[in-house]
Write a protein that holds these residues in place. Structure first.
Motif, mmCIF file in Angstrom:
data_model
loop_
_atom_site.group_PDB
_atom_site.id
_atom_site.type_symbol
_atom_site.label_atom_id
_atom_site.label_comp_id
_atom_site.label_asym_id
_atom_site.label_seq_id
_atom_site.Cartn_x
_atom_site.Cartn_y
_atom_site.Cartn_z
ATOM 1 N N TYR A 68 0.836 -1.200 0.000
ATOM 2 C CA TYR A 68 0.000 0.000 0.000
ATOM 3 C C TYR A 68 0.866 1.243 0.000
ATOM 4 C CZ TYR A 68 -3.411 -3.303 1.872
ATOM 5 O OH TYR A 68 -4.220 -4.389 2.064
ATOM 6 N N LEU A 69 0.296 2.330 -0.485
ATOM 7 C CA LEU A 69 0.853 3.663 -0.294
ATOM 8 C C LEU A 69 0.179 4.230 0.949
ATOM 9 C CD1 LEU A 69 2.532 6.093 -1.425
ATOM 10 C CD2 LEU A 69 0.438 6.786 -2.605
ATOM 11 N N VAL A 70 0.943 4.655 1.922
ATOM 12 C CA VAL A 70 0.386 5.239 3.149
ATOM 13 C C VAL A 70 0.120 6.722 2.948
ATOM 14 C CG1 VAL A 70 0.837 5.757 5.593
ATOM 15 C CG2 VAL A 70 1.488 3.533 4.628
ATOM 16 N N GLY A 71 1.041 7.406 2.295
ATOM 17 C CA GLY A 71 0.862 8.834 2.071
ATOM 18 C C GLY A 71 2.036 9.439 1.337
ATOM 19 N N ILE A 72 1.851 10.689 0.948
ATOM 20 C CA ILE A 72 2.887 11.483 0.297
ATOM 21 C C ILE A 72 3.100 12.703 1.184
ATOM 22 C CG2 ILE A 72 3.555 12.724 -1.791
ATOM 23 C CD1 ILE A 72 1.470 10.923 -3.274
ATOM 24 N N TYR A 73 4.340 12.956 1.560
ATOM 25 C CA TYR A 73 4.646 13.955 2.585
ATOM 26 C C TYR A 73 5.623 14.998 2.052
ATOM 27 C CZ TYR A 73 2.552 10.265 5.275
ATOM 28 O OH TYR A 73 1.679 9.321 5.722
ATOM 29 N N HIS A 74 5.315 16.253 2.322
ATOM 30 C CA HIS A 74 6.170 17.385 1.955
ATOM 31 C C HIS A 74 6.784 17.900 3.258
ATOM 32 C CE1 HIS A 74 6.085 21.949 0.952
ATOM 33 N NE2 HIS A 74 7.311 21.485 0.948
ATOM 34 N N TRP A 75 8.110 17.983 3.296
ATOM 35 C CA TRP A 75 8.793 18.453 4.502
ATOM 36 C C TRP A 75 9.949 19.353 4.099
ATOM 37 C CZ3 TRP A 75 13.755 17.129 6.721
ATOM 38 C CH2 TRP A 75 13.923 17.590 8.033
ATOM 39 N N ARG A 86 8.262 12.810 0.241
ATOM 40 C CA ARG A 86 8.407 11.403 0.634
ATOM 41 C C ARG A 86 7.170 10.611 0.248
ATOM 42 N NH1 ARG A 86 9.497 8.747 6.628
ATOM 43 N NH2 ARG A 86 11.646 9.257 6.152
ATOM 44 N N PHE A 87 7.396 9.490 -0.413
ATOM 45 C CA PHE A 87 6.357 8.510 -0.700
ATOM 46 C C PHE A 87 6.552 7.371 0.291
ATOM 47 C CE2 PHE A 87 6.742 10.908 -4.526
ATOM 48 C CZ PHE A 87 5.492 10.874 -5.139
ATOM 49 N N CYS A 88 5.588 7.187 1.187
ATOM 50 C CA CYS A 88 5.714 6.169 2.228
ATOM 51 C C CYS A 88 4.820 4.978 1.887
ATOM 52 C CB CYS A 88 5.326 6.748 3.583
ATOM 53 S SG CYS A 88 5.550 5.568 4.927
ATOM 54 N N PHE A 89 5.423 3.800 1.899
ATOM 55 C CA PHE A 89 4.734 2.561 1.557
ATOM 56 C C PHE A 89 4.685 1.637 2.763
ATOM 57 C CE2 PHE A 89 6.616 4.191 -2.311
ATOM 58 C CZ PHE A 89 5.573 4.097 -3.217
ATOM 59 N N ILE A 133 3.978 6.795 10.652
ATOM 60 C CA ILE A 133 3.479 5.708 11.491
ATOM 61 C C ILE A 133 2.082 6.035 12.017
ATOM 62 C CG2 ILE A 133 3.834 4.504 13.698
ATOM 63 C CD1 ILE A 133 6.801 4.324 12.926
ATOM 64 N N ALA A 134 1.857 7.286 12.407
ATOM 65 C CA ALA A 134 0.519 7.682 12.879
ATOM 66 C C ALA A 134 -0.521 7.487 11.775
ATOM 67 C CB ALA A 134 0.534 9.129 13.354
ATOM 68 N N ASP A 135 -0.175 7.850 10.551
ATOM 69 C CA ASP A 135 -1.100 7.672 9.445
ATOM 70 C C ASP A 135 -1.355 6.193 9.187
ATOM 71 O OD1 ASP A 135 -1.313 10.396 9.200
ATOM 72 O OD2 ASP A 135 -0.096 10.539 7.378
ATOM 73 N N TYR A 136 -0.311 5.383 9.262
ATOM 74 C CA TYR A 136 -0.474 3.941 9.096
ATOM 75 C C TYR A 136 -1.404 3.387 10.184
ATOM 76 C CZ TYR A 136 0.503 -1.021 9.102
ATOM 77 O OH TYR A 136 0.360 -2.386 9.095
ATOM 78 N N CYS A 137 -1.164 3.780 11.430
ATOM 79 C CA CYS A 137 -1.986 3.307 12.552
ATOM 80 C C CYS A 137 -3.439 3.780 12.429
ATOM 81 C CB CYS A 137 -1.387 3.746 13.885
ATOM 82 S SG CYS A 137 0.152 2.889 14.287
ATOM 83 N N ALA A 138 -3.651 4.920 11.775
ATOM 84 C CA ALA A 138 -5.007 5.448 11.568
ATOM 85 C C ALA A 138 -5.709 4.760 10.399
ATOM 86 C CB ALA A 138 -4.949 6.954 11.335
ATOM 87 N N GLY A 139 -5.012 3.824 9.751
ATOM 88 C CA GLY A 139 -5.632 3.060 8.671
ATOM 89 C C GLY A 139 -5.454 3.630 7.281
#
Length: 154
Positions: A68-75, A86-89, A133-139
């Protein structure tokens, strides 16, 4: 500001074992011991999925299978003129090749529970560690089919 803006595109992996612990990497960055997901830069000639598999193997020795893709993050780095995308899988970390040398600067892989990770918040490489990790834990889970790789002539 730089005349040509060039954000750093990176990938990161989230893997959870059967005890609910997250795969992390302990590394030395700018002389400081840090915790991060297995993560790194997207290299020319590879897809984002190939990049996250490669980076996870290079930093942990684990074979990673993204699901899965969890999210795309701008930092934006607070002390340097650097922008990250960041593309987090999320996926499975299967067998580990213990004989494989890890990337320079990597101390090694760690499996930490959410409580253990939170207790070491001061060691996070950036806020993206906790946010992913918070986004992953939130589903948060998005199908890999969201990513498209078009040929140069398309």
């Amino acid at each position: 500001m730089n005349p040509i803006w060039s954000p750093h595109v990176t990938v990161a992996a989230i893997a959870v074992d059967d005890r609910g612990r997250f795969l992390l990497v302990e590394e030395v960055v700018d002389g400081r011991r840090c915790l991060n997901q297995p993560a790194g830069h997207w290299d020319p000639g590879e897809t984002l999925l190939q990049a996250v598999v490669r980076e996870t193997l290079e930093e942990t020795g684990y074979a990673f299978a993204p699901e899965y893709l969890v999210g795309i993050y701008h930092w934006e780095h607070p002390h340097k003129d650097l922008t990250y995308l960041r593309f987090c899988f999320a996926g499975r970390a299967d067998s580990r090749d213990e004989s494989r040398p890890l990337d320079v600067g990597i101390i090694g892989p760690l499996w930490l529970s959410p409580a253990e990770l939170e207790a070491r918040r001061d060691q996070w490489r950036s806020g993206m560690v906790g946010r992913c990790i918070a986004d992953y834990c939130a589903g948060e889970r998005y199908p890999l089919e969201l990513l498209h790789c078009l040929a140069a002539d398309a």
